[in-house]
Design an enzyme around this catalytic site. Structure first.
Site, PDB file in Angstrom:
ATOM      1  N   TYR A  92      -2.712 -11.111  13.846  1.00 32.58           N
ATOM      2  CA  TYR A  92      -2.882  -9.877  13.074  1.00 32.58           C
ATOM      3  C   TYR A  92      -4.245  -9.253  13.366  1.00 32.58           C
ATOM      4  O   TYR A  92      -4.347  -8.051  13.648  1.00 32.58           O
ATOM      5  CB  TYR A  92      -2.742 -10.207  11.589  1.00 32.58           C
ATOM      6  CG  TYR A  92      -2.968  -9.049  10.651  1.00 32.58           C
ATOM      7  CD1 TYR A  92      -2.087  -7.977  10.600  1.00 32.58           C
ATOM      8  CD2 TYR A  92      -4.051  -9.050   9.768  1.00 32.58           C
ATOM      9  CE1 TYR A  92      -2.278  -6.919   9.710  1.00 32.58           C
ATOM     10  CE2 TYR A  92      -4.248  -8.005   8.881  1.00 32.58           C
ATOM     11  CZ  TYR A  92      -3.365  -6.947   8.859  1.00 32.58           C
ATOM     12  OH  TYR A  92      -3.556  -5.909   7.975  1.00 32.58           O
ATOM     13  N   LEU A 134       0.831  -1.210   0.000  1.00 34.35           N
ATOM     14  CA  LEU A 134       0.000   0.000   0.000  1.00 34.35           C
ATOM     15  C   LEU A 134       0.866   1.261   0.000  1.00 34.35           C
ATOM     16  O   LEU A 134       0.591   2.220  -0.721  1.00 34.35           O
ATOM     17  CB  LEU A 134      -0.904  -0.023   1.234  1.00 34.35           C
ATOM     18  CG  LEU A 134      -2.191   0.782   1.183  1.00 34.35           C
ATOM     19  CD1 LEU A 134      -3.169   0.181   0.174  1.00 34.35           C
ATOM     20  CD2 LEU A 134      -2.832   0.824   2.564  1.00 34.35           C
TER      21      LEU A 134
END
Length: 310
Positions: free
Chosen positions: A140, A14
């Site tokens: 996560y 990203l």
């Protein structure tokens, strides 16, 4: 320099696209990219930074007069399961450092990327609502859901303008995937263009929500530019693009490469994917600040193949 923007974890999937988009929008001298090691192809201001080091982070904030931080530094889902405690330490310590350093040094706005990994077995698999119980089953996901709570806390306690999106799988041609459970949907296009068979680590019918990189970047910047009063949710906004399975991606590729072959060999990532939503309800983002996706699967496939061929 003043009113600069800092990006942590800017070398990731990203970050590599976001930093260029922000440069184009605000100018090269206003964007400070940072990561654990230099980025050889990056044309702009770069600082080597471990975001878990609060002192170094604060130094950079003061040096450039940082007013906005896009905090992307994190260990992703599949890699996080290999070392859960390291994943928790990196993901949580880095974000808490960003929050504290921002509060103490005049940073006005923070972007925190959350994920569909925050959803667990209690969430509806279809059209998962924004406001649902979070019981993630990956390190996560646990770190991302905790981060959402800290974002909400710092907004209410310190009036720190923290904004967040729950990204689905992000599909982009600009960089190599970084260890996420949804990364098959990037790798599959690389195999197609090379005219190689693709070994898929998910089942053929494992439907997951995805978003094309251009939509993800546009959503991120639109969220950050929205007037403060329009941001009604201070944990994180659901974000949706298109939902599809590996079988459907393969079918869309076969329209361009009729001889494309996919082999299904589910591994540990299938167990992670099975607990995630099939589709996402992002009506809160659409209603509050006008979000609208532009890419469906057909448009994603055409663009991915065209760009990767080049």
């Amino acid at each position: 320099m003043s009113n600069a923007i800092l990006i942590t974890g800017s070398n990731g999937q990203l970050g590599t696209v976001l930093r260029t988009s922000l440069q184009q929008k605000y100018g090269k001298d206003k964007v400070i990219a940072s990561d654990l090691r230099p980025s050889p192809n990056y044309d702009g201001i770069f600082e080597t930074l471990d975001a878990t080091n609060e002192e170094d982070l604060a130094t950079i904030i003061k040096k450039y007069g940082i007013k906005e931080i896009y905090h992307l530094a994190a260990i992703l889902s599949a890699n996080g399961e290999k070392n859960p405690l390291a994943s928790w330490n990196v993901n949580m310590m880095a974000f808490l450092n960003v929050l504290e350093a921002s509060r103490l040094n005049g940073v006005e706005k923070i972007f925190y990327p959350s994920s569909i990994a925050v959803f667990g077995e209690s969430a509806a698999l279809e059209n998962t609502p924004n406001d649902t119980f979070l019981d993630p089953l990956t390190a996560y996901g646990i770190s991302k859901s905790a981060g959402e709570m800290w974002a909400n806390y710092y907004f209410h306690k310190y009036d720190l303008d923290v904004r967040s999106l729950r990204y689905p799988g992000v599909i982009g041609y600009q960089s190599i995937p970084g260890g996420g459970t949804t990364d098959y949907a990037v790798e599959i296009y690389h195999s197609a263009v090379k005219e190689e068979a693709f070994n898929c680590f998910l089942k053929e019918d494992e439907t997951l929500p995805m978003i094309f990189m251009e939509d993800a970047i546009r959503a991120t910047i639109e969220l950050m530019e929205a007037p403060r009063e329009k941001i009604k949710i201070r944990t994180s906004y659901n974000l949706a693009g298109a939902s599809f399975s590996p079988k459907e991606v393969a079918a869309s590729i076969k329209e361009i490469y009729p001889r494309f072959e996919i082999i299904y060999a589910p591994d540990h990532r299938q167990e992670i994917a099975a607990k995630w939503p099939n589709s996402i309800d992002d009506s809160a983002a659409r209603n509050d600040w006008g979000w609208q996706a532009e890419y469906d699967l057909k448009k994603m496939t055409a663009t991915m193949i065209e760009k990767l061929r080049r």
